[in-house]
Scaffold this motif. Structure first.
Motif, PDB file in Angstrom:
ATOM      1  N   ARG A 176      -9.096  -3.073  10.556  1.00  0.00           N
ATOM      2  CA  ARG A 176      -9.767  -2.507   9.383  1.00  0.00           C
ATOM      3  C   ARG A 176     -11.237  -2.250   9.662  1.00  0.00           C
ATOM      4  N   TYR A 212     -13.086   2.841  -4.570  1.00  0.00           N
ATOM      5  CA  TYR A 212     -13.329   1.433  -4.252  1.00  0.00           C
ATOM      6  C   TYR A 212     -13.944   0.708  -5.446  1.00  0.00           C
ATOM      7  N   HIS A 251      -6.323  -3.869  -1.049  1.00  0.00           N
ATOM      8  CA  HIS A 251      -6.521  -2.485  -1.435  1.00  0.00           C
ATOM      9  C   HIS A 251      -6.267  -1.593  -0.232  1.00  0.00           C
ATOM     10  N   CYS A 252      -5.248  -0.782  -0.314  1.00  0.00           N
ATOM     11  CA  CYS A 252      -4.939   0.138   0.777  1.00  0.00           C
ATOM     12  C   CYS A 252      -4.412   1.413   0.130  1.00  0.00           C
ATOM     13  N   TRP A 255      -9.123   1.425   2.935  1.00  0.00           N
ATOM     14  CA  TRP A 255      -8.563   0.094   3.189  1.00  0.00           C
ATOM     15  C   TRP A 255      -9.649  -0.913   2.834  1.00  0.00           C
ATOM     16  N   HIS A 256      -9.541  -1.475   1.649  1.00  0.00           N
ATOM     17  CA  HIS A 256     -10.587  -2.312   1.060  1.00  0.00           C
ATOM     18  C   HIS A 256     -11.906  -1.540   1.080  1.00  0.00           C
ATOM     19  N   ASP A 257     -12.916  -1.975   1.836  1.00  0.00           N
ATOM     20  CA  ASP A 257     -14.215  -1.303   1.819  1.00  0.00           C
ATOM     21  C   ASP A 257     -14.439  -0.444   3.062  1.00  0.00           C
ATOM     22  N   GLY A 288      -8.578  -8.156  -3.057  1.00  0.00           N
ATOM     23  CA  GLY A 288      -9.275  -7.331  -2.080  1.00  0.00           C
ATOM     24  C   GLY A 288      -9.278  -7.897  -0.684  1.00  0.00           C
TER      25      GLY A 288
END
Length: 343
Positions: A10, A98, A114-115, A41-43, A109
């Protein structure tokens, strides 16, 4: 793959901080996007490309991984079990997505929290015009479909492939059930590298678009890429200035907010509203009196000069608007795997 390996993968993406969200920087609305398909993907933001056989691949440094395999490793719904949702305004921006996921999702998260795959595409005969003033401090956009002034326009859009919880996040953030937008089926969406158009879910505003008294037409967003556009187009800040000037609101806005009536008023009133929106969101307390007064003033004066027809009306006439209940639990016909049969 173990958790450490996934975290290292990631980290190969770029940060969402590279894209400013309009919800925090209202003068940037609707915000920039990535100019290609991507995975949020997350942040982190990672490029998505198409393989030889039409499969989606995620770029991870010098290598590429099947997107479907990555979702499987994360124990998240695969592509076919996700819902395509059209993004034509702020939802094109990865940092906006986001921010919404952080504020409306129950997921923590973490590695697989989160993806969200986002595919670049386009739609024919469509444009995005200023609708009404949002509490965040910008004129929110509305998609125009079937409008005589955009019949030859090809609009750049994105398609978010969301799971049910992510769909709920978008619905809540767009005010579905609260009177702001309704979730509908948008036909004839095109995605790069796919052979034919399909139907996606998308948001249509309950309000009519604003008609500029100067141009006697809707006003499009210059930041949104479109070919053969004939509508006048402006940046977010230019639009706020244009509304205040053409409706003679500058003095009243200055008096209600205590802001100086100068060349920075559009920028400052955006910050003023945005700060109060976040104050109310985080504290649950009512914003200061001027916040509501400014929004009510804009709404009443813009309502007097609005288009008679709405995109929502034509979609509803064709049976394409989902009930609020179905908006949070759409039928299987709306899944990505059934996209060509959705209408």
């Amino acid at each position: 793959m173990n958790r450490v390996e996934l975290m290292e993968m990631r980290a190969l993406g770029t940060s969402v901080d590279d894209w400013r969200p309009a919800r925090k920087f209202p003068e940037t609305y609707p915000g920039l996007s990535v100019d290609r398909s991507y995975l949020l993907w997350h942040d982190r933001v990672l490029p998505i490309s198409t393989g030889e056989y039409g499969e989606y691949l995620v770029t991870l440094g010098s290598s590429r991984l099947l997107l479907e395999d990555l979702l499987g490793e994360l124990r998240l719904p695969g592509l076919e079990q996700r819902f395509p949702v059209l993004a034509y305004g702020a939802n094109r921006n990865p940092s906006t997505l986001y921010t919404k996921l952080l504020n409306y999702s129950s997921r923590d998260g973490g590695t697989n929290g989160h993806c969200l795959p986002v595919l670049k595409g386009r739609i024919q005969g469509a444009d995005v015009a200023a609708c009404r003033f949002h509490g965040h401090g910008y004129l929110y956009g509305e998609i125009l479909l079937g409008h005589s002034l955009c019949k030859n326009v090809e609009l750049e859009v994105y398609v978010c492939l969301v799971d049910l919880e992510q769909l709920a996040v978008l619905n809540q953030s767009e005010g579905v059930g609260a009177g702001l937008y309704e979730l509908a089926v948008i036909p004839e969406v095109l995605v790069d590298d796919l052979p034919q158009p399909f139907s996606a879910l998308g948001y249509a505003a309950n309000q009519s678009v604003w008609l500029s008294p100067v141009h006697e037409t809707p006003v499009a967003y210059s930041l949104l890429s479109a070919t053969d556009r004939i509508l006048p187009s402006m940046t977010s800040r230019e639009m706020v200035d244009h509304v205040m000037d053409s409706l003679g609101l500058r003095g009243q806005i200055s008096a209600l907010t205590g802001l100086k009536n100068d060349g920075r008023l559009a920028e400052e009133v955006a910050k003023y509203l945005n700060g109060q929106w976040w104050y109310q969101f985080h504290t649950g307390e009512a914003p200061i009196r001027g916040y509501r007064q400014v929004l009510e003033l804009f709404d009443s004066r813009m309502s007097a000069k609005s288009a008679q027809s709405r995109t929502l009306d034509s979609l509803r006439a064709n049976g394409l608007v989902l009930s609020h209940k179905d908006a949070y639990a759409p039928g299987r016909e709306h899944l990505w795997k059934n996209r060509y049969e959705a209408v």
